[in-house]
Design an enzyme around this catalytic site. Structure first.
Site, PDB file in Angstrom:
ATOM      1  N   ASP A  46       0.828  -1.211   0.000  1.00  0.00           N
ATOM      2  CA  ASP A  46       0.000   0.000   0.000  1.00  0.00           C
ATOM      3  C   ASP A  46       0.865   1.265   0.000  1.00  0.00           C
ATOM      4  O   ASP A  46       0.688   2.168  -0.815  1.00  0.00           O
ATOM      5  CB  ASP A  46      -0.817   0.015   1.299  1.00  0.00           C
ATOM      6  CG  ASP A  46      -2.296   0.118   1.038  1.00  0.00           C
ATOM      7  OD1 ASP A  46      -2.681   0.505  -0.064  1.00  0.00           O
ATOM      8  OD2 ASP A  46      -3.059  -0.199   1.973  1.00  0.00           O
ATOM      9  N   ASP A 123      -6.179   5.233  -5.169  1.00  0.00           N
ATOM     10  CA  ASP A 123      -6.223   4.110  -4.229  1.00  0.00           C
ATOM     11  C   ASP A 123      -5.028   3.217  -4.553  1.00  0.00           C
ATOM     12  O   ASP A 123      -5.015   2.537  -5.577  1.00  0.00           O
ATOM     13  CB  ASP A 123      -7.540   3.335  -4.342  1.00  0.00           C
ATOM     14  CG  ASP A 123      -7.769   2.466  -3.108  1.00  0.00           C
ATOM     15  OD1 ASP A 123      -6.786   2.189  -2.388  1.00  0.00           O
ATOM     16  OD2 ASP A 123      -8.922   2.066  -2.868  1.00  0.00           O
ATOM     17  N   ILE A 125      -3.823   0.460  -3.263  1.00  0.00           N
ATOM     18  CA  ILE A 125      -4.308  -0.918  -3.460  1.00  0.00           C
ATOM     19  C   ILE A 125      -5.774  -0.917  -3.090  1.00  0.00           C
ATOM     20  O   ILE A 125      -6.123  -0.741  -1.919  1.00  0.00           O
ATOM     21  CB  ILE A 125      -3.604  -1.957  -2.564  1.00  0.00           C
ATOM     22  CG1 ILE A 125      -2.138  -2.112  -2.947  1.00  0.00           C
ATOM     23  CG2 ILE A 125      -4.289  -3.326  -2.741  1.00  0.00           C
ATOM     24  CD1 ILE A 125      -1.473  -3.299  -2.265  1.00  0.00           C
ATOM     25  N   ASP A 126      -6.612  -1.067  -4.082  1.00  0.00           N
ATOM     26  CA  ASP A 126      -8.041  -1.210  -3.817  1.00  0.00           C
ATOM     27  C   ASP A 126      -8.311  -2.711  -3.743  1.00  0.00           C
ATOM     28  O   ASP A 126      -7.948  -3.453  -4.664  1.00  0.00           O
ATOM     29  CB  ASP A 126      -8.821  -0.554  -4.970  1.00  0.00           C
ATOM     30  CG  ASP A 126     -10.308  -0.517  -4.705  1.00  0.00           C
ATOM     31  OD1 ASP A 126     -10.713  -0.567  -3.521  1.00  0.00           O
ATOM     32  OD2 ASP A 126     -11.073  -0.446  -5.679  1.00  0.00           O
ATOM     33  N   THR A 128      -7.685  -4.682  -0.527  1.00  0.00           N
ATOM     34  CA  THR A 128      -6.522  -5.204   0.215  1.00  0.00           C
ATOM     35  C   THR A 128      -6.710  -6.681   0.595  1.00  0.00           C
ATOM     36  O   THR A 128      -5.752  -7.452   0.555  1.00  0.00           O
ATOM     37  CB  THR A 128      -6.264  -4.371   1.487  1.00  0.00           C
ATOM     38  OG1 THR A 128      -7.448  -4.312   2.252  1.00  0.00           O
ATOM     39  CG2 THR A 128      -5.843  -2.965   1.141  1.00  0.00           C
ATOM     40  N   SER A 243     -12.618  -5.005  -4.973  1.00  0.00           N
ATOM     41  CA  SER A 243     -12.020  -3.865  -5.688  1.00  0.00           C
ATOM     42  C   SER A 243     -12.837  -3.350  -6.868  1.00  0.00           C
ATOM     43  O   SER A 243     -13.900  -3.867  -7.188  1.00  0.00           O
ATOM     44  CB  SER A 243     -10.596  -4.205  -6.153  1.00  0.00           C
ATOM     45  OG  SER A 243     -10.598  -4.873  -7.395  1.00  0.00           O
ATOM     46  N   LYS A 246     -14.718  -4.826 -10.176  1.00  0.00           N
ATOM     47  CA  LYS A 246     -16.165  -4.908 -10.449  1.00  0.00           C
ATOM     48  C   LYS A 246     -16.561  -3.878 -11.511  1.00  0.00           C
ATOM     49  O   LYS A 246     -17.369  -4.160 -12.393  1.00  0.00           O
ATOM     50  CB  LYS A 246     -16.970  -4.650  -9.164  1.00  0.00           C
ATOM     51  CG  LYS A 246     -16.865  -5.766  -8.133  1.00  0.00           C
ATOM     52  CD  LYS A 246     -17.802  -5.534  -6.948  1.00  0.00           C
ATOM     53  CE  LYS A 246     -17.261  -4.592  -5.902  1.00  0.00           C
ATOM     54  NZ  LYS A 246     -16.004  -5.036  -5.251  1.00  0.00           N
ATOM     55  N   ARG A 260     -23.715  -1.786  -4.303  1.00  0.00           N
ATOM     56  CA  ARG A 260     -23.306  -1.935  -2.908  1.00  0.00           C
ATOM     57  C   ARG A 260     -24.016  -0.920  -2.029  1.00  0.00           C
ATOM     58  O   ARG A 260     -24.184   0.234  -2.388  1.00  0.00           O
ATOM     59  CB  ARG A 260     -21.790  -1.809  -2.744  1.00  0.00           C
ATOM     60  CG  ARG A 260     -21.224  -0.435  -2.993  1.00  0.00           C
ATOM     61  CD  ARG A 260     -19.726  -0.483  -3.151  1.00  0.00           C
ATOM     62  NE  ARG A 260     -19.001  -0.552  -1.907  1.00  0.00           N
ATOM     63  CZ  ARG A 260     -17.877  -1.261  -1.757  1.00  0.00           C
ATOM     64  NH1 ARG A 260     -17.395  -1.979  -2.742  1.00  0.00           N
ATOM     65  NH2 ARG A 260     -17.248  -1.250  -0.617  1.00  0.00           N
TER      66      ARG A 260
HETATM   67  P1  AMP Z   1     -14.545  -3.997  -2.003  1.00  0.00           P
HETATM   68  O1  AMP Z   1     -13.266  -4.550  -2.551  1.00  0.00           O
HETATM   69  O2  AMP Z   1     -15.628  -3.865  -2.997  1.00  0.00           O
HETATM   70  O3  AMP Z   1     -14.953  -4.691  -0.757  1.00  0.00           O
HETATM   71  O4  AMP Z   1     -14.244  -2.488  -1.629  1.00  0.00           O
HETATM   72  C1  AMP Z   1     -13.059  -2.150  -1.027  1.00  0.00           C
HETATM   73  C2  AMP Z   1     -13.250  -0.815  -0.391  1.00  0.00           C
HETATM   74  O5  AMP Z   1     -14.295  -0.852   0.569  1.00  0.00           O
HETATM   75  C3  AMP Z   1     -12.055  -0.358   0.370  1.00  0.00           C
HETATM   76  O6  AMP Z   1     -11.178   0.329  -0.470  1.00  0.00           O
HETATM   77  C4  AMP Z   1     -12.620   0.502   1.473  1.00  0.00           C
HETATM   78  O7  AMP Z   1     -12.388   1.868   1.213  1.00  0.00           O
HETATM   79  C5  AMP Z   1     -14.104   0.240   1.412  1.00  0.00           C
HETATM   80  N1  AMP Z   1     -14.695  -0.030   2.736  1.00  0.00           N
HETATM   81  C6  AMP Z   1     -14.055  -0.156   3.916  1.00  0.00           C
HETATM   82  N2  AMP Z   1     -14.944  -0.370   4.931  1.00  0.00           N
HETATM   83  C7  AMP Z   1     -16.169  -0.364   4.371  1.00  0.00           C
HETATM   84  C8  AMP Z   1     -17.501  -0.507   4.890  1.00  0.00           C
HETATM   85  N3  AMP Z   1     -17.728  -0.727   6.176  1.00  0.00           N
HETATM   86  N4  AMP Z   1     -18.534  -0.422   4.018  1.00  0.00           N
HETATM   87  C9  AMP Z   1     -18.301  -0.231   2.702  1.00  0.00           C
HETATM   88  N5  AMP Z   1     -17.078  -0.094   2.158  1.00  0.00           N
HETATM   89  C10 AMP Z   1     -16.013  -0.165   2.972  1.00  0.00           C
HETATM   90 MG    MG Z   2     -10.164   1.019  -1.877  1.00  0.00          MG
END
Ligand code: AMP
Ligand code: MG
Length: 329
Positions: A46, A123, A125-126, A128, A243, A246, A260
């Site tokens: 990161d 970002d 690393i989107d 993680t 990430s 999608k 989401r």
């Molecule tokens: P995803 O890979 O779709 O799960 O999205 C990743 C992103 O979700 C990360 O980069 C975070 O910024 C974000 N994230 C972190 N905590 C939460 C949460 N409680 N609700 C929704 N998104 C979140």
């Molecule tokens: Mg992210």
């Protein structure tokens, strides 16, 4: 202003690719011992990823503002000496000369204090968890001009056309778009780009729905109710992945809906989780709003404070989905 944004796109493509290469290197060298290493590899990657992008931004667009996930103050106070030494080693290797602690801190905070009509959303690393789990993750580089996303690049080492496969080194995609210039995908390792177009699917009961892999990021109960409202059987296609891959899948027609809502009611989406993907989805012909149908407002700082949830579709499905979301509450 150069509305072709050629220089900005080339910059973002190169920066995202370079950072993704370092992330891949760190993943292969450090994630192997995952049990023992815990989250350490993703921390290293990161910071290394954001440092490299910040360095390049300072060199090429020093007047632009930046919204990025990591901060130098955390690097200095939260990371261990061992972790900082690793970041320093990877950065020195990547730039071909030995770099100092002060340089890394300056690059991490590149653009954070700038005031500008141009803001990069980074970002490093989107996804993680996807990085640690060898699933999907990407390096996201977006540029907003007057609070409208205008350039978007995703470097996605785990992106692959066949969702049955595990990600591997042969896979990986670079997806990118500029406002008015179309969206494209090319192999991450380099190769011919192809134009991206969303699917033509208009039957919500059969549409491919994409949402977060992480149960803690999405209200899965709500998604279940939504599935019922849409009259979807248990075998209706539904993929959970990490990430902004999608967004890339929706843009390439491999998914029809990216939806989401957080399981935390007060959660507001972060700009760097959507800015780059937004350009790619809209330029591929898709439609984007929040879960209420409001347009995304990128003018509120690091979070989309005026919006709740995200709905991205191929356009044909948008009205039906907004209606179903309303009826599933
Ligand atoms: P995803 O890979 O779709 O799960 O999205 C990743 C992103 O979700 C990360 O980069 C975070 O910024 C974000 N994230 C972190 N905590 C939460 C949460 N409680 N609700 C929704 N998104 C979140
Ligand atoms: Mg992210």
């Amino acid at each position: 202003m150069d509305r072709e944004l050629t220089r900005e796109l080339e910059f973002a493509r190169t920066a995202a690719r370079r950072s993704a290469a370092v992330c891949q290197q760190i993943q292969s060298e450090l994630v192997g011992a995952a049990e023992k290493a815990g989250r350490e590899p993703v921390t290293i990657a990161d910071y290394a990823s954001q440092t490299l992008i910040g360095k390049a931004l300072l060199e090429q667009f020093p007047d632009d503002a930046v919204l990025s996930e990591e901060r130098a103050v955390d690097y200095e106070t939260v990371l261990s000496d061992h972790q900082r030494a690793l970041v320093q080693r990877y950065i020195s290797q990547a730039v071909g000369e030995s770099v100092t602690h002060a340089q890394i801190c300056a690059w991490l905070d590149a653009g954070k204090q700038q005031q500008s009509t141009r803001t990069w959303a980074i970002d490093p690393i989107d996804g993680t968890a996807g990085f640690l789990g060898h699933r999907h993750y990407c390096v996201a580089v977006g540029l907003m001009i007057d609070f409208v996303p205008a350039v978007g690049v995703l470097a996605s080492p785990g992106f692959h056309s066949d969702e049955e496969d595990r990600p591997s080194a042969e896979h990986g995609a670079l997806t990118y778009a500029t406002q008015g210039g179309g969206a494209f995908l090319e192999p991450l390792a380099g190769g011919e780009p192809r134009a991206l177009h969303v699917s033509a699917t208009s039957d919500p009961s059969r549409a491919v729905i994409l949402t977060s892999y992480e149960s803690s990021h999405v209200d899965l109960g709500f998604i279940e109710r939504l599935m019922e409202t849409l009259g979807r059987g248990p075998d209706a296609p539904y993929f959970r992945l990490d990430s902004q891959d999608k967004h890339a899948m929706l843009a390439s027609g491999q998914g029809d809906i990216n939806f989401r809502v957080s399981n935390e009611a007060s959660y507001r989406e972060k700009v760097w989780d959507h800015a780059a993907g937004y350009v790619i989805v809209t330029e591929a012909g898709g439609q984007v709003s929040d879960a209420e149908g409001r347009p995304l407002d990128f003018s509120q700082g690091a979070r989309l404070s005026s919006n709740q949830g995200i709905l991205m579709t191929n356009g044909h499905l948008h009205a039906a989905l907004l209606d179903a979301i309303q009826r599933s509450r």
